[in-house]
Design an enzyme around this catalytic site. Sequence first.
Site, PDB file in Angstrom:
ATOM      1  N   ARG A  73       0.807  -1.220   0.000  1.00 31.01           N
ATOM      2  CA  ARG A  73       0.000   0.000   0.000  1.00 31.01           C
ATOM      3  C   ARG A  73       0.843   1.274   0.000  1.00 31.01           C
ATOM      4  NH1 ARG A  73      -2.568   1.075   4.546  1.00 31.01           N
ATOM      5  NH2 ARG A  73      -4.561   1.751   3.765  1.00 31.01           N
TER       6      ARG A  73
ATOM      7  N   HIS B 242      17.813  16.876  25.245  1.00 32.20           N
ATOM      8  CA  HIS B 242      17.475  16.487  26.614  1.00 32.20           C
ATOM      9  C   HIS B 242      16.468  15.347  26.605  1.00 32.20           C
ATOM     10  CE1 HIS B 242      13.996  18.992  25.559  1.00 32.20           C
ATOM     11  NE2 HIS B 242      13.351  18.475  26.595  1.00 32.20           N
TER      12      HIS B 242
END
Length: 357
Positions: free
Chosen positions: A30, A170
Site C-alpha cells: 500500500r 534532553h
Amino acid sequence: MSESNGSGNGVWEERWHPLREEWVIVAAHRQDRPWSGETVPRENKVLPHYVDDCYLCPGNLRISGKRNEQYDGVFVFDNDHPCVGLNAPSDPKTPAGVFQNRPADGIARVVCYTPRHDLALAQLKPIEIENLLSTWQRQYVELGSRDDINHVLVFENKGEVVGVSNPHPHCQIYATNFVFKTIETEAAVSARHVAQSGRPLFAEIVEAEQEESKRIICENENALAFLPFFARYAYEVFVAPKRTHKSLADLSDPEVHDFAAVLQETLIRFDNLWQMPFPYVMTLHQAPTDGADHRGFHFHIEFHPPLRKPNLLKYLAGPEIGGGNFLSDTAPEQKVAELQSLPIRHYTESRTEPIVK
Ligand SMILES: [Zn+2]
Ligand SMILES: [Zn+2]
C-alpha cells in the site's frame, strides 16, 4: 517461511509482537498510494551553541525562577512542571461503581545531554554518550531504590512533530508509583516466558534476528541494533545489549561502551537517512523497581519515529486507535535496507568538509 518474508517486497501478513502480545498488520503493497494531505516541513535550521532564553542552556533562568548551573557535561534537574509529582493528592475521592482511581505519585526530572544547544545525541563524542548512560544508570538506581517508586521511565521526545519545540538535547525521567502499561506487559510476558522455557524472551528475539540477520543495523561484541520483524513503525529500531540485564544499571563497563557505540551509530544513520534531524520517541525499557523478580526482563531502548517519509507522518487512525492494532504500510526488511546503506559519519560533519579537487 513464505517467500514474501525474504525480499520484503509485497509483504502482506500479520506478524506477532511477542513483547506487546498483539498482531501487527504488514500491508507493504500500500505504501506508494498517492498522498494529497498535510505534509510536515523539514526541520533543518542551523542553531547557535547557546540561546539566552533557552530554559535548558547553562546559567539560564527557568520559568520557576530557578537557575541552571553552569554545567559542562550532563545536567539533571527536577522538572518545574511535572506530570507526576509527590504532591499529587494522596487520597483521591472514590468514584462511582466500577470506576477506580488511585494516587498518581512520582518524581519528574529533566536530563540535559550537553551544554551545547545545537547538538543532537548523535553528534556527541562517544565518551559524552557513555557519561549520559552512566547518568541514566545512577538515576535508575537512586530513584528505583525508593519504596514509593515502582518504575523509572526514561524517554526522549525529539522533534517538532512529536511536540518538542526546544531543540536543546534532553530527555525526561518519570519515576512513578505505577508501572507504565507497555513495561507492565513486557514484564509479565518476560516473567511467564522465562518460567516456562528457562530463557528470557528478548534473548530469543535477538537470537532469531541474528539467525535471519537481515534486519540488523549494526552490532559489536556486546550490543546490537535491529529493526524488529514485528516493527509497528516504518523505522522502529531496538538497541540492546546481547546479554540479558534487567536494567541499564546492570551493564558492565565494556557493555556500556559497546552499547554507546551501537546507540550512536543508530542515531547517525537516522539523521543521515534524510540529512535532517530525525524525529523520534526514544524510550528505555527497564524492569520495574517494584521489588518483584524480573530476571527474565532484558533491558533495551526502543525508537518510535513518527515519520514514514521526510515530510510524511504516520497517522494513527481506524486500525490503530479504533481497532487497537498497528497497520504498517512498509515491510521492516525494506526499511532496514535504507538504514543499512547509509554512511556512519554524521551528515553535518561531511557537509563542512573541504571539497578535494
Ligand atoms: Zn539551550
Ligand atoms: Zn520494549
